[in-house]
Design an enzyme around this catalytic site. Structure first.
Site, short mmCIF file in Angstrom:
data_model
loop_
_atom_site.label_atom_id
_atom_site.label_comp_id
_atom_site.label_asym_id
_atom_site.label_seq_id
_atom_site.Cartn_x
_atom_site.Cartn_y
_atom_site.Cartn_z
N ARG A 92 9.74 -10.43 14.30
CA ARG A 92 10.90 -9.61 13.93
C ARG A 92 11.61 -9.13 15.19
NH1 ARG A 92 9.08 -4.85 10.27
NH2 ARG A 92 8.80 -6.48 8.71
N ARG B 49 10.81 2.34 14.65
CA ARG B 49 11.24 0.94 14.50
C ARG B 49 12.72 0.78 14.85
NH1 ARG B 49 8.10 -1.62 10.44
NH2 ARG B 49 5.96 -0.93 10.61
N LYS C 12 11.01 5.51 10.75
CA LYS C 12 12.30 4.81 10.65
C LYS C 12 13.46 5.79 10.77
CE LYS C 12 10.33 1.13 7.89
NZ LYS C 12 10.32 0.41 6.60
N CYS D 86 13.18 -8.51 -1.50
CA CYS D 86 12.29 -8.59 -0.33
C CYS D 86 11.77 -10.02 -0.20
CB CYS D 86 11.14 -7.61 -0.47
SG CYS D 86 9.91 -8.16 -1.66
N CYS E 14 4.42 -13.12 2.64
CA CYS E 14 3.95 -11.74 2.69
C CYS E 14 2.54 -11.62 2.12
CB CYS E 14 4.91 -10.83 1.92
SG CYS E 14 4.29 -9.14 1.90
FE1 SRM Z 1 8.47 -3.81 4.60
C1 SRM Z 1 5.15 -4.18 4.90
C2 SRM Z 1 8.84 -7.10 4.96
C3 SRM Z 1 11.74 -3.30 5.06
C4 SRM Z 1 8.17 -0.66 3.30
N1 SRM Z 1 7.19 -5.35 4.93
C5 SRM Z 1 5.81 -5.24 5.05
C6 SRM Z 1 5.24 -6.59 5.49
C7 SRM Z 1 5.20 -6.61 6.97
C8 SRM Z 1 3.91 -6.98 4.87
C9 SRM Z 1 2.64 -6.62 5.65
O1 SRM Z 1 2.47 -5.46 6.06
O2 SRM Z 1 1.81 -7.51 5.75
C10 SRM Z 1 6.33 -7.54 4.95
C11 SRM Z 1 6.47 -8.89 5.66
C12 SRM Z 1 6.98 -9.92 4.69
C13 SRM Z 1 7.37 -11.19 5.31
O3 SRM Z 1 6.71 -12.22 5.04
O4 SRM Z 1 8.35 -11.25 6.05
C14 SRM Z 1 7.53 -6.62 4.96
N2 SRM Z 1 9.96 -4.96 5.07
C15 SRM Z 1 9.94 -6.32 5.07
C16 SRM Z 1 11.35 -6.88 5.18
C17 SRM Z 1 11.42 -8.18 5.96
C18 SRM Z 1 11.90 -7.04 3.75
C19 SRM Z 1 13.12 -7.87 3.60
O5 SRM Z 1 13.09 -8.65 2.66
O6 SRM Z 1 14.08 -7.74 4.33
C20 SRM Z 1 12.06 -5.68 5.82
C21 SRM Z 1 12.00 -5.71 7.32
C22 SRM Z 1 12.70 -4.53 7.90
C23 SRM Z 1 12.87 -4.56 9.39
O7 SRM Z 1 13.67 -5.36 9.86
O8 SRM Z 1 12.26 -3.73 10.06
C24 SRM Z 1 11.20 -4.53 5.30
N3 SRM Z 1 9.69 -2.22 4.33
C25 SRM Z 1 11.04 -2.26 4.47
C26 SRM Z 1 11.63 -1.11 3.87
C27 SRM Z 1 13.13 -0.81 3.75
C28 SRM Z 1 13.67 0.00 4.88
O9 SRM Z 1 12.97 0.30 5.85
O10 SRM Z 1 14.83 0.34 4.80
C29 SRM Z 1 10.59 -0.36 3.35
C30 SRM Z 1 10.74 0.94 2.53
C31 SRM Z 1 11.07 2.13 3.37
C32 SRM Z 1 9.84 2.77 3.90
O11 SRM Z 1 9.36 2.34 4.95
O12 SRM Z 1 9.32 3.67 3.25
C33 SRM Z 1 9.36 -1.06 3.65
N4 SRM Z 1 6.86 -2.57 4.22
C34 SRM Z 1 6.94 -1.34 3.62
C35 SRM Z 1 5.62 -0.86 3.38
C36 SRM Z 1 5.25 0.48 2.71
C37 SRM Z 1 5.19 1.59 3.71
C38 SRM Z 1 4.65 2.86 3.13
O13 SRM Z 1 5.03 3.93 3.58
O14 SRM Z 1 3.80 2.81 2.23
C39 SRM Z 1 4.73 -1.86 3.82
C40 SRM Z 1 3.19 -1.84 3.79
C41 SRM Z 1 2.59 -1.02 4.88
O15 SRM Z 1 3.26 -0.55 5.79
O16 SRM Z 1 1.38 -0.83 4.79
C42 SRM Z 1 5.55 -2.92 4.34
FE1 SF4 Z 2 7.92 -7.40 -0.75
FE2 SF4 Z 2 5.82 -7.87 0.80
FE3 SF4 Z 2 7.34 -5.73 1.16
FE4 SF4 Z 2 5.72 -5.90 -0.94
S1 SF4 Z 2 5.14 -5.77 1.25
S2 SF4 Z 2 7.81 -5.18 -0.97
S3 SF4 Z 2 5.95 -8.08 -1.43
S4 SF4 Z 2 7.93 -7.88 1.44
#
Ligand code: SRM
Ligand code: SF4
Length: 566
Positions: free
Chosen positions: A73, A142, A207, A426, A432
């Site tokens: 990323r 981030r 964030k 997503c 993922c």
């Molecule tokens: Fe996310 C984890 C993809 C924005 C909340 N996110 C993940 C992971 C890395 C899975 C992992 O931990 O193994 C995903 C990778 C998937 C892949 O194959 O690419 C993933 N998140 C994404 C992206 C690529 C979604 C998308 O379709 O665009 C976004 C990348 C953002 C970036 O460029 O930095 C993405 N993730 C978000 C957002 C939206 C935002 O930030 O505006 C959220 C919700 C806001 C928040 O953080 O509360 C978000 N991602 C999570 C979470 C839950 C965090 C929590 O507080 O519980 C996880 C899981 C974790 O962190 O344990 C996670």
């Molecule tokens: Fe989608 Fe993976 Fe994020 Fe769950 S952790 S919301 S499946 S990208």
């Protein structure tokens, strides 16, 4: 609450400022993977180890290790990419990754499918392209996001400058990144200092996002630290400060939840870095380091109290926050088509389905964007809704860009339905590791069905916020969708309804764990009612609340304002 540090905290302590044994792992030819502990540290460097889940079972049967590959990323504060940089980042996608360039919901690029032996080369190429991946993931601040389009006015440009200052201010100071990826000189065993983070960085990801009213395209209330730019008489006065937003939750665990940021006051531009550092360091010191599921700032606030947090913050930063200033949002999607900025330059907003730019299924979106980058003299801007803007185009260059946009099928924005223009999904499967259901790959199947239903009720143009997530972590910010599907298992989703159109009200669970026929039946009925009885320009989410389909929002579903808005 347990006092024992989580395993990850110990990994951070022992990591010598994020080094661990990543370098040794990269050089191990026996496996395509790195160790679990190093994988946790790798996130701070902007990469995740994944495996192709489509072929996981098959490989297991064949007694092969999973098809490991790495997601990378970039960190592109505010999502700005000059043409030359676009070409370099595109070259990385075609040389070392699979599935093209993926615009994320935080306005940056991800590359999927980089195998271990190419990881270092790819990281080096990203840095050579004047980008970085440092701190794009991990327990640290981030990518800082901000409203598009900054070139619309001089004040948008100033806000972009604050975005970059905040981003730089919170970068880690460790030289581990340079040593591991860029062959930087190794200094001594304990060479670094992290004045903001210390050895254990933050308890969880952090964030920051800046919105410029009237557009809440960054979903400012979903950020740990959301800043709302207050522009009066054409001049940036400062920022309203909202803290403790976050989406992530776990199915069946009520102690985890989505939360909107709480407004705690206003700061001038001169105060914003100090205030942000105060929030970050308070979270560093008081965030839960024992239970990762409760480690985000939102839980620190709810556990200790908002008043307490604000008091501690003001003591730490040495000044009092002014009362929150009045502001107004009218949408949180993107604007499509040509828009002219204050300086008479043009900006073209394009819809990109789920942010994926790839050459597949007879579409050449990646190639098309490359051709545009070859002739475009301005820059590109990625949005938090996974779309992009071709920015800073002179009037005389518009026709050439339009021609390429049409030729490569990038002109979808011209005929899209209201729901498609406001949809986000997503990544989910196959990359993922946390996905429970399809999301990005479900869009081409689900959206036409929803569009057919809407058309049957003459609602094709109705703008409706649709968010799809493969699991409850909420990467598409589903809890802010007027309609949201949150994955439970393959083919099964929770249907959530009733957020507003401006990112200021969370939705509510309507039906749990349902399949496509039930999703479509339910929405068909609700669309029918909406078409018949909506009031003039009433949005779908508001209609559901007014008619009692979804209960009136409780305090938990809307942002808390600590002081009255001045
Ligand atoms: Fe996310 C984890 C993809 C924005 C909340 N996110 C993940 C992971 C890395 C899975 C992992 O931990 O193994 C995903 C990778 C998937 C892949 O194959 O690419 C993933 N998140 C994404 C992206 C690529 C979604 C998308 O379709 O665009 C976004 C990348 C953002 C970036 O460029 O930095 C993405 N993730 C978000 C957002 C939206 C935002 O930030 O505006 C959220 C919700 C806001 C928040 O953080 O509360 C978000 N991602 C999570 C979470 C839950 C965090 C929590 O507080 O519980 C996880 C899981 C974790 O962190 O344990 C996670
Ligand atoms: Fe989608 Fe993976 Fe994020 Fe769950 S952790 S919301 S499946 S990208």
């Amino acid at each position: 609450m347990s006092n024992t540090l989580s395993h990850l905290e110990q990994i951070k302590v022992d990591s010598r400022y994020l080094r661990g044994t990543i370098e040794e792992g990269l050089n191990d030819p026996v496996t395509g993977a790195i160790s679990d502990d190093d994988n946790k540290l790798l996130k701070f460097h902007g990469s995740y180890q994944q495996d192709d889940r489509d072929i996981r079972d098959e490989r297991r049967k064949q007694k092969l290790e999973p098809a490991y590959a790495f997601m990378i990323r970039a960190r592109l504060p505010g999502g700005i990419i000059p043409s030359a940089q676009w070409l370099a980042l595109d070259n990385i996608a075609t040389s070392w990754a699979g599935r093209g360039l993926r615009i994320t919901t935080r306005q940056t690029f991800q590359w999927h499918g980089v195998i271990k032996r190419n990881l270092k080369t790819t990281m080096q190429a990203i840095n050579k392209a004047m980008a970085t991946t440092v701190a794009a993931c991990g327990d640290i601040n981030r990518q800082v996001v901000s409203s598009v389009n900054p070139l619309l006015s001089s004040q948008h440009q100033i806000v972009q400058e604050w975005t970059e200052k905040l981003s730089t201010h919170f970068l880690p100071r460790t030289r581990a990144y340079h040593e591991i990826w860029l062959d930087g000189e190794k200094i001594t065993d304990e060479p670094d200092e992290e004045p903001i983070y210390g050895k254990t960085y933050l308890p969880r990801k952090f964030k920051i996002g800046i919105a410029i009213p009237p557009t809440n395209d960054v979903d400012v209330f979903a950020q740990d630290l959301g800043l709302i730019a207050i522009i009066e008489n054409g001049v940036l006065q400062g920022f309203n400060v909202a803290i403790g937003g976050g989406m992530g939750a776990t199915h069946g665990d009520d102690s985890t939840y989505a939360r909107l940021g709480s407004l705690i006051g206003f700061v001038t531009p001169d105060q914003v870095i100090a205030a942000a550092e105060g929030v970050v360091t308070l979270q560093r010191d008081y965030g839960n380091r024992a239970e990762r599921q409760h480690a985000r700032l939102k839980y620190t606030l709810d556990h200790r109290g908002l008043e307490w947090f604000k008091g501690e913050l003001e003591e730490r930063i040495g000044f009092t926050l002014e009362p929150t200033r009045a502001y107004h949002f009218d949408q949180n999607g993107d604007r499509y088509g040509w828009i002219q900025g204050e300086d008479k330059q043009w900006h073209l907003g394009l819809y990109i389905e789920s942010g994926r730019l790839d050459d597949t299924d007879g579409k050449l979106l990646l190639t098309g964007m490359r051709e545009i980058a070859r002739i475009h003299k301005g820059e590109f801007r990625l949005t938090c809704n996974q779309n992009l803007v071709i920015s800073n185009v002179a009037s005389k260059d518009r026709a050439r860009i339009d021609k390429l946009v049409k030729e490569y099928g990038l002109d979808g924005y011209l005929q899209q339905s209201g729901i498609r223009r406001h949809s986000i999904a997503c990544v989910a499967l196959p990359t993922c590791g946390l996905a429970m259901a399809e999301s990005e790959r479900y869009v081409p199947i689900l959206l036409p069905k929803l569009e057919a239903l809407l058309a049957s009720h003459h609602l094709t143009d109705a703008p409706i916020l649709l968010r799809l997530s493969g699991c409850p972590n909420g990467c598409s910010r589903p809890y802010l969708g007027e309609i949201a599907l949150v994955g439970r298992a393959l083919g099964r989703y929770d249907l959530r309804l009733g957020a507003d159109f401006i990112g200021q009200r969370l939705n509510t669970l309507y039906k749990e764990n349902i399949t496509e026929p039930e999703i479509l039946n339910t929405l068909d009925t609700l669309f029918g009612e909406y078409a018949k009885t909506r009031t003039e320009s009433e949005k779908f989410g508001d209609f559901l609340i007014r008619t009692g389909v979804i209960p009136a929002p409780t305090q938990r579903l809307i942002p808390i304002v600590l002081d009255k808005v001045a």
